[in-house]
Design a protein around this motif. Structure first.
Motif, PDB file in Angstrom:
ATOM      1  N   ALA A  20      33.761  35.715  43.543  1.00  7.32           N
ATOM      2  CA  ALA A  20      34.424  34.541  42.959  1.00  7.32           C
ATOM      3  C   ALA A  20      33.954  33.270  43.648  1.00  7.32           C
ATOM      4  CB  ALA A  20      35.940  34.683  43.068  1.00  7.32           C
ATOM      5  N   THR A  21      33.768  33.333  44.957  1.00  9.32           N
ATOM      6  CA  THR A  21      33.261  32.173  45.697  1.00  9.32           C
ATOM      7  C   THR A  21      31.873  31.793  45.202  1.00  9.32           C
ATOM      8  OG1 THR A  21      34.565  32.765  47.632  1.00  9.32           O
ATOM      9  CG2 THR A  21      32.693  31.298  47.992  1.00  9.32           C
ATOM     10  N   ASN A  76      36.627  38.447  46.197  1.00 11.24           N
ATOM     11  CA  ASN A  76      36.725  37.113  46.767  1.00 11.24           C
ATOM     12  C   ASN A  76      35.332  36.516  46.975  1.00 11.24           C
ATOM     13  OD1 ASN A  76      37.671  34.802  48.021  1.00 11.24           O
ATOM     14  ND2 ASN A  76      37.989  35.795  49.981  1.00 11.24           N
TER      15      ASN A  76
END
Length: 167
Positions: A68-69, A65
């Motif tokens: 990906a951010t 996460n």
């Protein structure tokens, strides 16, 4: 001390020519790029940190996460060049909104401390993409809060209230 002018110059080179002419558009572009690249830059070491401190079941999710951010925040510059301030500002607000919503729903719902980030998202969207965008993100944040409240049963709500009210 010497890095600040170089960072500002580097960001200024990423602003599209048509937005440089208008000082307000230039300022908003610099804000969008500065926030986006700061998020991307901070997420890289944070991913490593998440890998080492997260619980084993959360380790992969937290790390992926965070990476990906970082990648999605970096796309703000492309959207600014191709779509303009409204696209870039709403992309950035949406990225932060998804992360904040995830954090709110995973950490206590309406009692989550991450709820405060919704106000930052609304302010950022308003300053970069305009008033209409800010109002749209405020409405979506309100829907998340109403949904978090409405879908939480009384027992869970009582447990969360007791947890955040404990000294």
């Amino acid at each position: 001390r010497l890095a600040r002018p170089r960072i500002i110059a580097a960001l200024g080179r990423r602003v599209p020519r048509e937005l440089i002419e208008d000082f307000d558009a230039y300022r908003r572009s610099m804000m969008a790029l500065g926030v986006a690249y700061t998020i991307a830059f901070l997420c890289l070491p944070l991913a490593s940190f998440m890998w080492w401190v997260a619980a084993p079941g959360e380790r992969l999710l937290g790390t992926v996460n965070t990476l990906a951010t970082a990648a999605l925040a970096g796309a703000t510059g492309v959207l600014l060049r191709r779509g303009g301030l409204a696209w870039a500002g709403n992309w950035l607000a949406g990225l932060l909104f998804v992360g904040t919503t995830f954090a709110v729903l995973r950490s206590g719902g309406v009692f989550s401390p991450f709820i405060l980030l919704f106000t930052v998202i609304v302010a950022l969207a308003t300053m970069i993409a305009g008033q209409r965008s800010g109002l749209a993100w405020a409405a979506m944040a309100a829907l998340v809060l109403v949904g978090a409240y409405g879908f939480t049963d009384d027992a869970t709500m009582g447990d969360q209230l007791a947890r955040v009210s404990a000294p």
